[in-house]
Design a protein around this motif. Structure first.
Motif, PDB file in Angstrom:
ATOM      1  N   PRO A 597     -15.719   4.151  18.829  1.00 50.96           N
ATOM      2  CA  PRO A 597     -16.808   4.964  19.390  1.00 50.96           C
ATOM      3  C   PRO A 597     -16.402   5.679  20.674  1.00 50.96           C
ATOM      4  N   HIS A 598     -15.579   5.021  21.506  1.00 50.71           N
ATOM      5  CA  HIS A 598     -15.137   5.649  22.749  1.00 50.71           C
ATOM      6  C   HIS A 598     -14.181   6.806  22.459  1.00 50.71           C
ATOM      7  N   LEU A 599     -13.318   6.626  21.479  1.00 51.90           N
ATOM      8  CA  LEU A 599     -12.409   7.702  21.120  1.00 51.90           C
ATOM      9  C   LEU A 599     -13.177   8.896  20.557  1.00 51.90           C
ATOM     10  N   ALA A 600     -14.218   8.641  19.755  1.00 60.02           N
ATOM     11  CA  ALA A 600     -15.007   9.733  19.202  1.00 60.02           C
ATOM     12  C   ALA A 600     -15.695  10.536  20.309  1.00 60.02           C
ATOM     13  N   VAL A 601     -16.270   9.838  21.288  1.00 55.41           N
ATOM     14  CA  VAL A 601     -16.910  10.532  22.413  1.00 55.41           C
ATOM     15  C   VAL A 601     -15.874  11.301  23.222  1.00 55.41           C
ATOM     16  N   LEU A 602     -14.734  10.675  23.469  1.00 55.65           N
ATOM     17  CA  LEU A 602     -13.670  11.315  24.245  1.00 55.65           C
ATOM     18  C   LEU A 602     -13.169  12.581  23.550  1.00 55.65           C
ATOM     19  N   LEU A 603     -13.040  12.553  22.237  1.00 52.61           N
ATOM     20  CA  LEU A 603     -12.612  13.749  21.502  1.00 52.61           C
ATOM     21  C   LEU A 603     -13.614  14.893  21.677  1.00 52.61           C
ATOM     22  N   GLY A 604     -14.898  14.567  21.753  1.00 48.77           N
ATOM     23  CA  GLY A 604     -15.888  15.604  22.002  1.00 48.77           C
ATOM     24  C   GLY A 604     -15.685  16.286  23.349  1.00 48.77           C
ATOM     25  N   HIS A 605     -15.339  15.503  24.364  1.00 43.22           N
ATOM     26  CA  HIS A 605     -15.081  16.090  25.683  1.00 43.22           C
ATOM     27  C   HIS A 605     -13.774  16.888  25.681  1.00 43.22           C
ATOM     28  N   LEU A 606     -12.767  16.410  24.979  1.00 41.05           N
ATOM     29  CA  LEU A 606     -11.521  17.175  24.861  1.00 41.05           C
ATOM     30  C   LEU A 606     -11.771  18.503  24.164  1.00 41.05           C
ATOM     31  N   ALA A 608     -14.569  20.234  24.264  1.00 40.30           N
ATOM     32  CA  ALA A 608     -15.243  21.131  25.208  1.00 40.30           C
ATOM     33  C   ALA A 608     -14.267  21.717  26.218  1.00 40.30           C
ATOM     34  N   GLU A 609     -13.219  20.978  26.540  1.00 37.69           N
ATOM     35  CA  GLU A 609     -12.233  21.441  27.514  1.00 37.69           C
ATOM     36  C   GLU A 609     -11.053  22.170  26.867  1.00 37.69           C
ATOM     37  N   ALA A 610     -11.048  22.257  25.537  1.00 36.32           N
ATOM     38  CA  ALA A 610      -9.903  22.827  24.819  1.00 36.32           C
ATOM     39  C   ALA A 610      -8.605  22.168  25.290  1.00 36.32           C
ATOM     40  N   LEU A 644      -8.843  17.009  14.410  1.00 38.40           N
ATOM     41  CA  LEU A 644      -8.282  18.272  13.893  1.00 38.40           C
ATOM     42  C   LEU A 644      -8.978  19.475  14.520  1.00 38.40           C
ATOM     43  N   ARG A 645     -10.301  19.363  14.699  1.00 43.95           N
ATOM     44  CA  ARG A 645     -11.030  20.472  15.324  1.00 43.95           C
ATOM     45  C   ARG A 645     -10.602  20.678  16.768  1.00 43.95           C
ATOM     46  N   VAL A 646     -10.415  19.568  17.491  1.00 40.95           N
ATOM     47  CA  VAL A 646      -9.953  19.676  18.883  1.00 40.95           C
ATOM     48  C   VAL A 646      -8.573  20.316  18.919  1.00 40.95           C
ATOM     49  N   LEU A 647      -7.705  19.892  18.034  1.00 40.05           N
ATOM     50  CA  LEU A 647      -6.344  20.443  18.002  1.00 40.05           C
ATOM     51  C   LEU A 647      -6.377  21.937  17.697  1.00 40.05           C
ATOM     52  N   ASP A 648      -7.216  22.347  16.748  1.00 43.69           N
ATOM     53  CA  ASP A 648      -7.317  23.768  16.420  1.00 43.69           C
ATOM     54  C   ASP A 648      -7.860  24.577  17.595  1.00 43.69           C
TER      55      ASP A 648
END
Length: 999
Positions: A597-606, A608-610, A644-648
């Motif tokens: 769950p923490h990784l999922a939230v962290l990916l959302g912030h990543l 937003a910051e690209a 994958l979305r964050v990476l893209d």
């Protein structure tokens, strides 16, 4: 005078001189009955004259009615039952406990409430007393209105009460005596499915399974003949569970254990009497309500107070702001209810909904939910319990009744501040107004004063000194500025007292709000690697009520998180996100999926910051692999897709990271069995990227090829799988990761076994065992799985003793590796299936049947009744049943297995063809030659048209069985041709020892 004075539940009677006597005249009987239909309520004169004279009323009905009323008054006087006149109406003045109708309704209502709350013994007593008041049909011997309508209504209530009494008796183990009463009822109400279900359950628990099945078939036939309908899903499900001998249907003595996880009650809760009263009325006795309003308005505290006030045996509090938190909490509820389907979240959702539907008097609280969205798949039917949702959103698409939560009233706010801080009422009134009566703002203000020792007046001065500037730029999203002001003041004190605590709070703000491991925070926050310093920093935050600590984890409010994030400068935020990725990457492993769950939230912030730190892909892949190895495929897929979305979005030159994520997502889809086509596409895309990637990609390409080979094998593309395996092994033998090589060899062994290359399959499994033993130890689950594969190969080579040794070692090692699961672990269950097949070949049919039965039960719990892994164990169980002479059961089992395979894989998949052929064989053994011919002809035709090489024995066996069926059906010419064709197919291949695919 005591005792019932008036009876209407049977012939009309009233008490006079200690004896029950009917009124002396016919008009008095009808008049008394009309008044008794509504005891204590006014009945208009027009209604009473209609009862006495119908359409032939006297010229002056009111005058004509008066002597009739007078005579009835005289008759009722000895019983102490007066008749009172008000303008245009008469009322029978009688205490409710002196009328059997009123006593019946009261006892039935109280009994129903006791039943819903789980007090079955009390419910049975109350309901039995209610039914004991009946002496025959209500208002017996009286026809016309209002008696006909009242009689229909009361008889429907009586039926409902009898069914409720049966439910109470079933819950207290009184199955035998319940059978008789329910049988009588079922003869009167032949189309009542709820009644049929109760009778089936009573018979089943009395050891009369055949009679229970007979009830179902009678109702099914009657529904079809009289209404043209099929039974509803509830009755069908009950029938299926009885067929499967579901132990959850068995009666267990004593009350159900309490299922309860409420957080502690808030001792500071005050006010809210009106809202609580409204909420209680909306949820009584069942239903769904959403508490909606501004953040900080007290929705969660109101829900918590309501929940603590309920005397229920099942109360579950569920954080619902993200899909992962929701899934985790409700999966824990499934564990407590004993219905968890390990490895299959979708089946767990269904199991939870069914378990709650089978209970009465439960409460599910879903805290901080956004909308139906992901929640929809979990939501239960609320006819037997209550769902309470807290949300900012008032629109729940008709599922829940909305209830707006207002801010405190002025006097509530003032009482709150004075009770928790004390001081000057005038200052309390001014401060409450300044904070907008928002409960969270008031609580924060009181907490600040308690921690610092400041008065309300001092707090108000601080707010005045800094308030305009803070309020001007203090609004974040939907938050009220007063909340931001209160929290910022606390943040300033924390930063002043302990800068490390401020850093710790910022780190918490970018993770999930609950259960943040302190081990992660120690790594993420510079200067907190010392456990003493970490403890002091957490203590500083706890002093300002900003975090809570439980064991090795901390939690904080989501409003605090969002405000802290808004206050964190961009550069500091990006640096912190990178440190958090590193902290999760290096954090020690934890049970379950605590980090996901923490990784999922962290990916959302990543996102937003690209931002894409280099080690993110590896972290996501390891976490996703851990999730899908536990069978939590949906969470693994969501995590990988988000990465994958964050990476893209970030767009860095990280081709290897993208390939790894695609490979992991393909593996997840393959293991889930939900989309083999997409799994192959993703794995091939990963290979395409790796082919162009710089540097040494040997290990990544080999691993991905091995995963692709497995997906191809599961899709029945055996020769393509074979080629991919060989390419993978060439690369992995040159790579340093020996564990990956061991796994790849085991996968190759399965494909070789399936394609009948048994010598090479044995060599592949043996080498896999040697490598994995050296890397992981002889008792590891990896070695055990490879042993299971080797056992099936040795079995097919005819060495049954050596095969048994390998399979028994495999099952024992897997059970030791997963002691908490027993049979209910995927690897244990599937190796039990293999062991059962071997035992049948050795002639131990009883032991084989036991193994396969346990495998079916475990796999159904894990993956649900419609999963192909269940179908494979079922078709092997059908072979046991046939060998044991239980021919009709074998036909049923094989038909179900074949239908499952066809539904999932289509009719020409090899597993579908095997099960369909076995179904035909069972039909032949049952003497149903014509049906067997039809099934086996279709199977042999699909074998020929399947487009790929099938295992040699299967077509030969199907042809041989077809020939036997045709001979029994009198089709000699066809039989002779198919016998010749079968002999050609079976030439040079192993006979009966061939095992079914159980991959």
């Amino acid at each position: 005078m005591t005792g019932t004075a008036l009876h209407v539940l049977g012939p009309l009677e009233f008490l006079r001189d200690g004896h029950w006597l009917p009124p002396a005249r016919g008009h008095q009987v009808r008049l008394l009955a009309a008044l008794a239909c509504s005891p204590g309520r006014a009945v208009p004169v027009e209604a009473l004259t209609g009862v006495l004279w119908g359409g032939r009323a006297p010229r002056d009905p009111a005058t004509a009615l008066q002597p009739e009323i007078s005579r009835l008054r005289q008759a009722l006087a000895p019983a102490g039952i007066p008749i009172r006149y008000t303008t245009g109406a008469y009322t029978l003045v009688v205490e409710p406990d002196r009328v059997d109708l009123c006593r019946f309704e009261d006892l039935a209502a109280r009994g129903g409430e006791a039943l819903r709350s789980g007090d079955h013994a009390r419910a049975a007593d109350l309901l039995d007393r209610a039914l004991g008041l009946w002496r025959g049909p209500a208002f017996a011997d009286l026809t016309g209105e209002p008696f006909d309508s009242a009689r229909r209504r009361l008889h429907e209530q009586r039926l409902t009460t009898r069914l409720a009494l049966a439910e109470a008796h079933l819950a207290t183990g009184r199955h035998g005596e319940t059978v008789a009463s329910l049988t009588e009822l079922a003869e009167e109400h032949t189309l009542h499915e709820g009644l049929a279900g109760q009778l089936m359950l009573a018979l089943y628990r009395s050891g009369r399974t055949g009679d229970a099945m007979g009830v179902y078939h009678r109702v099914r036939h009657r529904l079809a003949e009289e209404l043209g309908q099929s039974p509803g899903p509830a009755l069908v499900r009950l029938y299926e569970r009885m067929l499967a001998q579901d132990h959850a249907l068995d009666w267990a003595a004593g009350p159900r254990p309490r299922v309860w996880n409420l957080p502690p009650a808030n001792p500071k809760f005050c006010g809210r009497a009106a809202v609580l009263a409204t909420l209680t009325a909306l949820l009584d006795p069942a239903g769904a309500v959403v508490l909606h309003g501004l953040p900080g308005i007290g929705k969660s505290q109101l829900a918590l107070r309501y929940a603590h006030d309920q005397d229920l045996r099942t109360v579950w509090w569920c954080p619902a702001e993200t899909p992962d938190l929701l899934d985790a909490s409700l999966s824990s509820l499934a564990d407590e209810l004993g219905v968890s389907v390990t490895g299959d979240l979708d089946r767990t959702r269904i199991a939870v909904r069914r378990a709650l539907a089978d209970r009465t008097g439960w409460l599910l609280v879903l805290d901080n939910a956004a909308d139906l969205g992901h929640l929809r798949s979990w939501l239960p039917d609320t006819r037997t319990g209550r769902v309470l949702i807290t949300s900012r959103n008032a629109d729940w698409e008709g599922y829940a009744k909305p209830l707006a939560v207002p801010v405190f009233a002025d006097d509530e706010s003032q009482r709150f501040l004075l009770a928790h801080v004390g001081g000057d009422p005038a200052s309390a009134a001014v401060l409450a107004g300044r904070l907008g009566n928002l409960p969270l703002a008031l609580e924060q203000a009181a907490a600040f004063c308690r921690r610092t020792g400041d008065s309300l007046g001092t707090y108000l001065d601080l707010l005045d000194q800094r308030g305009r500037d803070m309020l001007a730029r203090g609004r974040t999203g939907d938050y009220d500025g007063t909340v931001a002001t209160t929290l910022r003041l606390a943040f300033a004190r924390v930063a002043h007292d302990d800068p490390y605590a401020a850093g710790l709070l910022r780190a918490c703000a970018f993770l999930a709000a609950d259960d943040i491991p302190t081990a992660v925070l120690r790594t993420a926050v510079a200067g907190l690697d010392d456990p003493i310093g970490l403890g002091e920093a957490i203590g500083a935050l706890m002093r300002y009520s900003l975090v809570d600590r439980r064991g090795d984890a901390v939690s904080l409010h989501r409003l605090v998180q969002e405000l802290v994030r808004a206050e964190t400068p961009a550069g500091q935020r990006r640096d912190l996100l990178t440190r958090l990725v590193a902290a999760l990457d290096t954090a020690p492993a934890t049970p379950g999926d605590r980090h996901s769950p923490h990784l999922a939230v962290l990916l959302g912030h990543l996102d937003a910051e690209a931002l894409w730190p280099r080690r993110t892909a590896g972290l996501v892949c390891r976490t996703a692999r851990h999730l899908d190895e536990r069978g939590v495929y949906a969470a693994a897929g969501r995590l990988t897709n988000l990465a994958l979305r964050v990476l893209d979005r970030a767009g860095p030159d990280d081709t290897a990271g993208r390939a790894d994520l695609l490979s992991e997502l393909g593996r997840t889809l393959d293991r889930a069995g939900c989309d083999l086509h997409s799994a192959r596409h993703l794995l091939r895309e990963a290979l395409s990227i790796l082919d162009r990637a710089p540097g040494d990609t040997t290990l990544a390409v080999g691993r991905t090829l091995s995963r692709l080979a497995h997906a191809l094998h599961c899709a029945d593309l055996t020769w393509e799988a074979y080629e991919a395996h060989e390419r993978a092994l060439v690369l992995l033998r040159a790579a340093p990761d020996r564990v990956e090589l061991g796994h790849a060899l085991a996968g190759f062994g399965t494909t070789l076994w399936w394609s009948r290359d048994l010598a090479r399959a044995e060599a592949a499994f043996t080498e896999s065992i040697v490598i994995l033993t050296a890397e992981r130890g002889p008792d590891s689950s990896d070695v055990a799985i490879a042993r299971g594969g080797l056992g099936t190969v040795l079995q097919d080579r005819g060495d049954l003793a050596a095969a048994r040794t390998q399979l028994e070692l495999s099952v024992a090692a897997l059970r030791a590796a997963h002691p908490e699961d027993g049979d209910a672990h995927p690897d244990v269950a599937q190796n039990l299936d293999k062991l059962g097949y071997l035992l049948r070949l050795t002639g131990d049919v009883a032991a084989a049947r036991d193994c396969h039965g346990r495998a079916v039960h475990a796999l159904e719990r894990l993956f649900g009744a419609d999963d192909p892994r269940v179908a494979m164990a079922l078709t092997n169980l059908g072979l046991d049943e046939l060998d044991a002479g239980d021919v009709e059961r074998a036909v049923t089992t094989q038909a179900r297995a074949a239908a499952l395979f066809v539904e999932v894989y289509g009719p020409r998949h090899s597993s579908s063809l095997i099960a369909r052929g076995r179904h035909g064989t069972a039909l032949l053994a049952a003497g149903r030659a014509a049906e067997a011919v039809e099934v086996l002809r279709a199977v042999t035709e699909d074998h020929r048209n399947s487009g790929g090489k099938r295992p040699d024995p299967e077509l030969g066996r199907a042809l041989a069985d077809l020939a036997r069926a045709e001979r029994r059906a009198g089709r000699e010419a066809d039989a002779a041709a198919h016998e010749h064709e079968a002999a050609a197919e079976l030439a040079g291949v192993l006979p009966e020892s061939y095992a079914a695919k159980s991959d």
